[in-house]
Write a protein that holds these residues in place. Structure first.
Motif, PDB file in Angstrom:
ATOM      1  N   GLU A  32      14.804 -33.795 -17.632  1.00 24.20           N
ATOM      2  CA  GLU A  32      14.361 -32.656 -17.400  1.00 24.20           C
ATOM      3  C   GLU A  32      13.038 -32.316 -18.077  1.00 24.20           C
ATOM      4  OE1 GLU A  32      18.047 -30.517 -18.387  1.00 24.20           O
ATOM      5  OE2 GLU A  32      18.961 -30.942 -16.167  1.00 24.20           O
ATOM      6  N   ARG A  33      12.955 -32.619 -19.050  1.00 21.03           N
ATOM      7  CA  ARG A  33      11.529 -32.160 -19.930  1.00 21.03           C
ATOM      8  C   ARG A  33      10.418 -32.933 -19.310  1.00 21.03           C
ATOM      9  NH1 ARG A  33      14.406 -33.233 -24.478  1.00 21.03           N
ATOM     10  NH2 ARG A  33      13.626 -35.360 -24.662  1.00 21.03           N
ATOM     11  N   ASP A  34      10.542 -34.014 -18.785  1.00 22.85           N
ATOM     12  CA  ASP A  34       9.716 -34.785 -18.292  1.00 22.85           C
ATOM     13  C   ASP A  34       9.267 -34.305 -16.901  1.00 22.85           C
ATOM     14  OD1 ASP A  34       9.364 -36.794 -20.374  1.00 22.85           O
ATOM     15  OD2 ASP A  34      10.518 -38.391 -19.269  1.00 22.85           O
ATOM     16  N   ILE A  35      10.277 -33.792 -16.171  1.00 26.82           N
ATOM     17  CA  ILE A  35      10.092 -33.029 -14.899  1.00 26.82           C
ATOM     18  C   ILE A  35       9.247 -31.803 -15.205  1.00 26.82           C
ATOM     19  CG2 ILE A  35      11.253 -31.530 -13.084  1.00 26.82           C
ATOM     20  CD1 ILE A  35      13.500 -33.893 -13.156  1.00 26.82           C
ATOM     21  N   ASP A  36       9.798 -30.960 -16.234  1.00 24.54           N
ATOM     22  CA  ASP A  36       9.070 -29.839 -16.595  1.00 24.54           C
ATOM     23  C   ASP A  36       7.661 -30.164 -16.745  1.00 24.54           C
ATOM     24  OD1 ASP A  36      11.023 -28.222 -16.004  1.00 24.54           O
ATOM     25  OD2 ASP A  36      11.563 -28.024 -18.256  1.00 24.54           O
ATOM     26  N   ILE A  37       7.115 -31.161 -17.715  1.00 20.59           N
ATOM     27  CA  ILE A  37       5.895 -31.598 -18.018  1.00 20.59           C
ATOM     28  C   ILE A  37       4.935 -31.970 -16.761  1.00 20.59           C
ATOM     29  CG2 ILE A  37       4.454 -33.481 -19.150  1.00 20.59           C
ATOM     30  CD1 ILE A  37       6.785 -33.524 -21.346  1.00 20.59           C
ATOM     31  N   ALA A  38       5.538 -32.822 -15.955  1.00 23.21           N
ATOM     32  CA  ALA A  38       4.793 -33.304 -14.466  1.00 23.21           C
ATOM     33  C   ALA A  38       4.652 -31.913 -13.640  1.00 23.21           C
ATOM     34  CB  ALA A  38       5.757 -34.222 -13.871  1.00 23.21           C
ATOM     35  N   SER A  40       3.977 -28.689 -14.586  1.00 22.96           N
ATOM     36  CA  SER A  40       2.946 -28.154 -15.377  1.00 22.96           C
ATOM     37  C   SER A  40       1.566 -28.713 -15.263  1.00 22.96           C
ATOM     38  CB  SER A  40       3.211 -27.902 -16.900  1.00 22.96           C
ATOM     39  OG  SER A  40       3.245 -29.156 -17.621  1.00 22.96           O
ATOM     40  N   LYS A  41       1.577 -30.131 -15.301  1.00 22.80           N
ATOM     41  CA  LYS A  41       0.446 -30.787 -14.771  1.00 22.80           C
ATOM     42  C   LYS A  41      -0.033 -31.081 -13.456  1.00 22.80           C
ATOM     43  CE  LYS A  41       0.590 -33.475 -19.235  1.00 22.80           C
ATOM     44  NZ  LYS A  41       0.591 -34.587 -19.805  1.00 22.80           N
ATOM     45  N   GLY A  42       0.771 -30.614 -12.450  1.00 25.04           N
ATOM     46  CA  GLY A  42       0.546 -30.646 -10.871  1.00 25.04           C
ATOM     47  C   GLY A  42       0.942 -32.190 -10.521  1.00 25.04           C
ATOM     48  N   GLN A  43       1.794 -32.782 -11.157  1.00 25.27           N
ATOM     49  CA  GLN A  43       2.063 -34.079 -10.794  1.00 25.27           C
ATOM     50  C   GLN A  43       3.273 -34.209 -10.067  1.00 25.27           C
ATOM     51  OE1 GLN A  43       2.346 -35.962 -14.627  1.00 25.27           O
ATOM     52  NE2 GLN A  43       0.263 -36.730 -14.700  1.00 25.27           N
ATOM     53  N   MET A  44       3.095 -34.026  -8.744  1.00 28.03           N
ATOM     54  CA  MET A  44       4.340 -33.566  -7.968  1.00 28.03           C
ATOM     55  C   MET A  44       4.917 -35.173  -7.516  1.00 28.03           C
ATOM     56  SD  MET A  44       4.724 -30.443  -7.506  1.00 28.03           S
ATOM     57  CE  MET A  44       4.168 -30.127  -8.997  1.00 28.03           C
ATOM     58  N   LEU A  45       4.284 -36.354  -7.433  1.00 25.24           N
ATOM     59  CA  LEU A  45       4.775 -37.301  -7.047  1.00 25.24           C
ATOM     60  C   LEU A  45       5.649 -37.588  -8.140  1.00 25.24           C
ATOM     61  CD1 LEU A  45       5.478 -39.796  -5.241  1.00 25.24           C
ATOM     62  CD2 LEU A  45       3.443 -40.756  -6.069  1.00 25.24           C
TER      63      LEU A  45
END
Length: 104
Positions: A32-38, A40-45
């Protein structure tokens, strides 16, 4: 002595269940943390891949936490795992094709 043994067996079995549950919760929180980080960085894939991994983890954790399952339930769980693995394989093959054909 039989009473002491009967009381000890659930106590012995409990830490394994708690350890599995704790491990699942820790992995779930990390994803869940990694999803939030991705996000926030616009890394949708990356976010989508992590969300799929989270869903797969939750499915596996529920299977571990569930008591003895019926044959039908076990078959359904294994079929779901196969579908998830096929999705993962397809995604990896797609990334490989992109790399071979000059993708990012």
């Amino acid at each position: 002595m039989a009473i002491a043994l009967a009381l000890a067996i659930p106590a012995i079995a409990q830490p394994v269940d708690q350890a599995d549950n704790t491990d699942c919760k820790a992995k779930e929180a990390a994803l869940e943390r990694d999803i939030d980080i991705a996000r926030s960085k616009g890394q949708m894939l990356r976010r989508r891949q992590l969300a799929e991994a989270l869903a797969a983890l939750q499915t596996r954790c529920k299977a571990v936490a569930a008591p003895e399952q019926s044959r039908t339930a076990r078959i359904e769980r294994l079929e779901q795992e196969i579908r998830e693995l096929r999705l993962e394989l397809n995604r990896a093959e797609e990334q490989l094709r992109e790399l071979k054909h000059g993708g990012p």
